[in-house]
Design a protein around this motif. Sequence first.
Motif, PDB file in Angstrom:
ATOM      1  N   CYS A 196       7.992 -39.315  13.315  1.00 46.03           N
ATOM      2  CA  CYS A 196       7.430 -40.602  13.750  1.00 46.03           C
ATOM      3  C   CYS A 196       8.500 -41.611  14.158  1.00 46.03           C
ATOM      4  O   CYS A 196       9.438 -41.889  13.427  1.00 46.03           O
ATOM      5  CB  CYS A 196       6.586 -41.189  12.622  1.00 46.03           C
ATOM      6  SG  CYS A 196       5.887 -42.793  13.038  1.00 46.03           S
ATOM      7  N   LEU A 197       8.315 -42.181  15.303  1.00 45.28           N
ATOM      8  CA  LEU A 197       9.251 -43.186  15.810  1.00 45.28           C
ATOM      9  C   LEU A 197       8.671 -44.598  15.705  1.00 45.28           C
ATOM     10  O   LEU A 197       9.222 -45.554  16.258  1.00 45.28           O
ATOM     11  CB  LEU A 197       9.610 -42.869  17.266  1.00 45.28           C
ATOM     12  CG  LEU A 197      10.469 -41.602  17.441  1.00 45.28           C
ATOM     13  CD1 LEU A 197      10.632 -41.260  18.916  1.00 45.28           C
ATOM     14  CD2 LEU A 197      11.843 -41.765  16.800  1.00 45.28           C
ATOM     15  N   ALA A 217       5.734 -45.913  16.772  1.00 47.32           N
ATOM     16  CA  ALA A 217       4.890 -46.479  17.833  1.00 47.32           C
ATOM     17  C   ALA A 217       3.531 -45.778  17.819  1.00 47.32           C
ATOM     18  O   ALA A 217       2.936 -45.522  18.880  1.00 47.32           O
ATOM     19  CB  ALA A 217       5.568 -46.346  19.181  1.00 47.32           C
TER      20      ALA A 217
HETATM   21  S1  FES Z   1       3.340 -40.596  14.853  1.00 48.29           S
HETATM   22 FE1  FES Z   1       4.243 -40.688  16.783  1.00 48.29          FE
HETATM   23  S2  FES Z   1       5.137 -42.609  16.797  1.00 48.29           S
HETATM   24 FE2  FES Z   1       4.311 -42.486  14.844  1.00 48.29          FE
END
Ligand code: FES
Length: 348
Positions: free
Chosen positions: A139-140, A142
């Motif tokens: 996860c980044l 967004a």
């Molecule tokens: S799950 Fe893809 S940005 Fe958070």
Amino acid sequence: MANRRLAPASEQPAAFAFSSENADWAKGQIDKYPEGRQASAVIPLLWKAQEQNGGWLPQKAIEAVADELGMPHIRVLEVATFYTMFALEPVGKFWIQLCGTVPCDSCGARELKDYLHHRLGAPGHVSADGNFSWLEVECLGACCNAPMAQINQDYYEDLTPDLLGKLMDDLAAGRPVKIGSQVGRTSSEPLGGADTLTDATLFDGSRVGAWRKRFEKDEENEAGKEEAASSEQRAASDPKPARPDAGRAAERPVTDAPAQRAAAGETPVKPSDKDDAADRTESTAQPNTPAPAAPETIAKAEAAGAEAGTQSALPRNEPPPQPTNSGASADAAAPASAPHPSDPKKGN
Ligand code: FES
């Protein structure tokens, strides 16, 4: 999650050293931390080393950072292999980090991954034209605009395989691209536009001002009530001290004091007072005051009164006269018919 391994030896440079400009920058970062805490600068230094090396971290750069900070090489290698923002292998001109965590996966990241596999091959390899390489990451941050990918320093969101393909084409061709959502939404508002908080008065200050005034008025009322309550409390629990003359009879000036006589030009002390004070042998009793009764008279009167059940008519507000100095004790003067209760000989 991609493998986090160092690039093969054939791709590793023989040495690494910061440029003089970057060395100064690194020193500035290290100086931010107190003595003994220089290891805290490890991430900025790794980031700068990656930037200087064309976007990826060779082993020699990791070791140079460790030496700069006085850390064991293995500890800096642990940091570099943990964070996916550090590329451990050479990258293309555009390095694509595709998010594969659950929200993005639920919104189509798997299709994007298939697209990249199809167009670029396995992750971690640079495309034949040198333009692209890609990696699946976690996860980044967004997730609202999932699915998304980071390409170099920028985020591209609301991607579909078609949109990602067009984006890559534009980047490779040097055409301008739009950063952020690729479907036109602003920030992370709902798809199709905002449907809440749409009242313009929420943003022109009028409504906020009205609420603020109401709060300020309420606060003033509350403050007034609290002040009144605390004043009453203080009055109840902390009474004021009485005036020094409270409850006392009003004092009147003395009219016949020596000081006043002196002030009036008279003799301060009357001659008669002087005479009285000088003669201590003479009684100050008035001539018609009866002489105190003799002790025998008092005893007889007490006994007679006790028999008759009446009180003696002798004055009780004066101390009884003491016997003359005959050498007899108070015990000896007590009547023989009144033995002491604790005397066993006289008790019967
Ligand atoms: S799950 Fe893809 S940005 Fe958070």
